[in-house]
Design a protein around this motif. Structure first.
Motif, short mmCIF file in Angstrom:
data_model
loop_
_atom_site.label_atom_id
_atom_site.label_comp_id
_atom_site.label_asym_id
_atom_site.label_seq_id
_atom_site.Cartn_x
_atom_site.Cartn_y
_atom_site.Cartn_z
N MET A 1 0.86 -1.19 0.00
CA MET A 1 0.00 0.00 0.00
C MET A 1 0.89 1.24 0.00
N SER A 2 0.69 2.11 -1.02
CA SER A 2 1.46 3.35 -1.08
C SER A 2 0.89 4.36 -0.10
N SER A 3 1.73 5.31 0.33
CA SER A 3 1.30 6.32 1.28
C SER A 3 1.69 7.70 0.76
N GLN A 4 0.81 8.68 0.93
CA GLN A 4 1.08 10.02 0.41
C GLN A 4 0.40 11.05 1.32
N HIS A 5 1.08 12.18 1.52
CA HIS A 5 0.51 13.28 2.29
C HIS A 5 0.23 14.46 1.37
N TYR A 6 -0.92 15.12 1.58
CA TYR A 6 -1.31 16.27 0.76
C TYR A 6 -1.68 17.44 1.65
N ASN A 7 -1.59 18.63 1.07
CA ASN A 7 -2.12 19.81 1.77
C ASN A 7 -3.64 19.74 1.84
N ALA A 8 -4.27 19.26 0.75
CA ALA A 8 -5.73 19.20 0.69
C ALA A 8 -6.17 17.89 0.05
N LEU A 9 -7.12 17.23 0.69
CA LEU A 9 -7.71 15.99 0.18
C LEU A 9 -9.21 16.21 0.05
N ILE A 10 -9.74 15.95 -1.14
CA ILE A 10 -11.16 16.17 -1.40
C ILE A 10 -11.80 14.83 -1.73
N LEU A 11 -12.83 14.48 -0.99
CA LEU A 11 -13.54 13.21 -1.20
C LEU A 11 -14.84 13.51 -1.94
N GLY A 12 -14.87 13.17 -3.23
CA GLY A 12 -16.07 13.40 -4.03
C GLY A 12 -15.91 14.57 -4.98
N SER A 13 -16.31 14.34 -6.23
CA SER A 13 -16.08 15.37 -7.26
C SER A 13 -17.38 16.03 -7.72
N LYS A 126 -7.67 12.52 10.07
CA LYS A 126 -6.95 13.05 8.92
C LYS A 126 -6.29 11.93 8.11
N GLU A 127 -6.86 10.76 8.18
CA GLU A 127 -6.25 9.59 7.55
C GLU A 127 -7.32 8.84 6.76
N VAL A 128 -7.05 8.62 5.46
CA VAL A 128 -8.01 7.98 4.57
C VAL A 128 -7.32 6.88 3.77
N GLY A 135 -7.90 -1.85 -8.46
CA GLY A 135 -7.22 -2.78 -7.58
C GLY A 135 -6.16 -2.10 -6.74
N GLY A 136 -5.94 -2.57 -5.54
CA GLY A 136 -4.94 -1.99 -4.66
C GLY A 136 -5.51 -0.89 -3.79
N GLU A 137 -4.71 -0.38 -2.89
CA GLU A 137 -5.13 0.67 -1.96
C GLU A 137 -4.05 1.73 -1.83
N ASN A 138 -4.49 2.96 -1.57
CA ASN A 138 -3.59 4.07 -1.27
C ASN A 138 -3.91 4.59 0.12
N HIS A 139 -2.86 4.85 0.89
CA HIS A 139 -3.02 5.42 2.23
C HIS A 139 -2.71 6.91 2.14
N LEU A 140 -3.69 7.76 2.49
CA LEU A 140 -3.54 9.21 2.34
C LEU A 140 -3.72 9.92 3.67
N THR A 141 -2.92 10.94 3.89
CA THR A 141 -3.11 11.86 5.00
C THR A 141 -3.13 13.27 4.42
N ASP A 143 -3.50 17.82 5.43
CA ASP A 143 -3.65 18.92 6.37
C ASP A 143 -5.12 19.29 6.52
N LYS A 144 -5.82 19.32 5.38
CA LYS A 144 -7.25 19.65 5.37
C LYS A 144 -7.99 18.64 4.50
N ILE A 145 -9.19 18.28 4.94
CA ILE A 145 -10.00 17.32 4.19
C ILE A 145 -11.37 17.95 3.95
N PHE A 146 -11.85 17.79 2.72
CA PHE A 146 -13.15 18.33 2.30
C PHE A 146 -14.03 17.17 1.83
N ILE A 147 -15.17 17.00 2.48
CA ILE A 147 -16.07 15.88 2.18
C ILE A 147 -17.19 16.37 1.28
#
Length: 487
Positions: A1-13, A126-128, A135-141, A143-147
């Motif tokens: 599982m890859s891991s990545q950190h972002y300033n902003a994570l948006i769930l849903g387009s 702050k962890e998704v 296929g596969g999974e990504n582990h994301l963290t 600073d800010k998350i927008f649902i």
């Protein structure tokens, strides 16, 4: 599982998340957008864009049948000469959706937003973890998350026998758009926006339509009875059967291959059930938020009993730097509200880092001026508080006039409907305005601008509008029936 950190994570387009992703990226913030099905959200893919495309097809069929009213005749006997190719209607709808969706995708890619196709689930505040569609999974963290995950059609649990019939004939607002033929008899369960738009559409395309509604009248108790009655009369004139006060609806199979579904409903005052045979059922009984698969139990994010995420006037949840936008936070489920949520985030320097002057914009500022339009034909457009939402004891005057008073309506032979305004008698302030009219949404927008700008009803009465236009009716509305009463 890859891991990545972002300033902003948006769930849903959806209509908040997509423009927000591009905006945040333009500010130099590392931005990731997660979407589990398709870019653009409900509006582009299953809501506004495809449904109004189909409504346009229905209107053409309606006008074609009315050709003789305008002195235009089809070769043949009129009604029988209008053929609806449902596959062509669907093809046109799909093409426009594809164009809109691909345009959104191009803008995101051009902005440099990282887009992950998959389903996100919180593992912490702050962890998704994103389960990728490929296929596969990504582990994301972040600073800010927008649902911005939106809602989906609900399936009522109290309709007995619903699970026993052929499920391909049980439709919702998404699946009904993929039909390749016109239903023989469509029964719509629910008399709100979705049910009435689809009900009239498929009646115009050639289906027999029955609307079954639990309430004493269509729409809700908050709506003005006079407007609701006007709309009910129009739909009945179009040949739609309406059954109100329906309780205890049950469903079973029937031996007729064309009408294989039997529905039975009662009213509280009548033990005799109304039986309806149908080829298809449309469930238009509401929508539920897409929060059940988000893993919110792994966070401190609070929700309502219905599953909507609780957010402040600045869209903040109770968890620091986590925000909710669009339908998922409850309130009016309109695309224009969702898009304005994006603007609230964009213009808040504490969220996006932008430098703006003045006060931070909030959802509270727009509360009185959220417009709504039911895209029946004629449309039912409204701005301001519903009649049932006005405070008790408030003194008001109402002005109303029928569509037969509108010159533009007479010239186009489209006089069905009415206009109605509620005003404060002493100040002259317009409290609310409703239009049941062709292009009612455009007419309502004129009054909306007047309300926002503080223009009083007398100024609209004396304003010079172009003749003949729908807006010109705002000169004459105030000479119609005036009533004064206390709420």
């Amino acid at each position: 599982m890859s891991s990545q950190h972002y300033n902003a994570l948006i769930l849903g387009s959806g209509q908040s998340g997509t423009p927000l992703a591009s905006h945040l990226k333009s500010l130099g913030l590392s931005t990731c957008l997660v979407e589990r099905s398709h870019i653009g959200g409900c509006c582009v893919n299953e809501g506004c864009t495809p449904t109004k495309t189909m409504v346009a097809s229905g209107r053409v069929a309606y006008l074609a049948r009315r050709g003789a009213d305008y002195g235009v005749y089809l070769r043949g006997n009129g009604e029988d000469e209008v053929k609806v190719d449902m596959q062509k209607v669907r093809e046109r709808k799909r093409a426009i959706v594809k164009s809109f969706r691909e345009g959104s995708e191009r803008r995101l890619r051009a902005a440099g937003v990282e887009v992950l196709e998959g389903e996100g689930r919180f593992m912490g505040d702050k962890e998704v973890v994103v389960r990728l569609n490929g296929g596969g999974e990504n582990h994301l963290t972040a600073d800010k998350i927008f649902i911005n995950v939106g809602c989906r059609p609900s399936r009522p649990a109290d309709i007995k026998g619903l699970h026993t019939i052929d499920q391909s004939r049980v439709l919702d607002s998404t699946s009904i758009q993929e039909l390749d033929e016109v239903p023989e008899h469509l029964v719509v369960l629910g008399g709100g926006y979705v049910g009435l738009e689809f009900g009239q559409l498929f009646r115009r395309l050639g289906a027999k339509v029955t609307v079954i509604h639990r309430g004493a009248r269509l729409f809700s108790k908050r709506d003005d009875p006079e407007l609701v009655e006007c709309m009910q009369d129009i739909l009945k004139e179009d040949g739609i059967d309406i059954f109100l006060n329906a309780t205890g609806t049950t469903v079973s199979t029937h031996d007729d291959p064309k009408l294989p579904i039997l529905l039975s409903s009662r009213t509280p005052s009548n033990d005799d059930a109304k039986a309806v045979r149908a080829s298809h059922i449309l469930l238009a009984t509401g929508r539920i938020p897409n929060t059940d698969s988000l893993g919110l139990e792994n966070t401190g994010i609070k929700t309502t009993p219905s599953g909507h995420i609780i957010a402040s006037f600045t869209l903040a949840t109770n968890v620091r730097d986590v925000y909710a936008m669009g339908d998922v936070r409850g309130g009016p489920a309109f695309t224009h509200v969702s898009y304005d949520d994006f603007r609230i985030i964009r213009d808040n320097p504490f969220i996006s880092g932008t430098k703006t002057e003045g006060n931070v914009k909030t959802t509270l500022e727009r509360t009185l001026f959220i417009p709504s339009v039911v895209y029946t034909d004629p449309q039912l457009a409204h701005i301001g508080p519903k009649l049932g939402d006005l405070p008790k004891g408030m003194e008001v005057h109402t002005y109303s006039m029928p569509g037969t008073w509108i010159a533009r309506g007479l010239e186009t032979d489209e006089t069905r409907g009415m206009l109605k305004a509620v005003v404060e008698p002493e100040s002259g302030r317009i409290v609310s305005f409703s239009a049941i009219s062709p292009e009612g949404g455009e007419l309502m927008a004129v009054v909306q601008m007047a309300m926002v700008g503080g223009i009083k009803w007398k100024q609209l009465q004396d304003m010079v509008f172009a003749h003949p236009s729908w807006s010109e009716s705002l000169n004459n509305l105030w000479g119609g029936e005036m009533r004064e009463f206390t709420i």
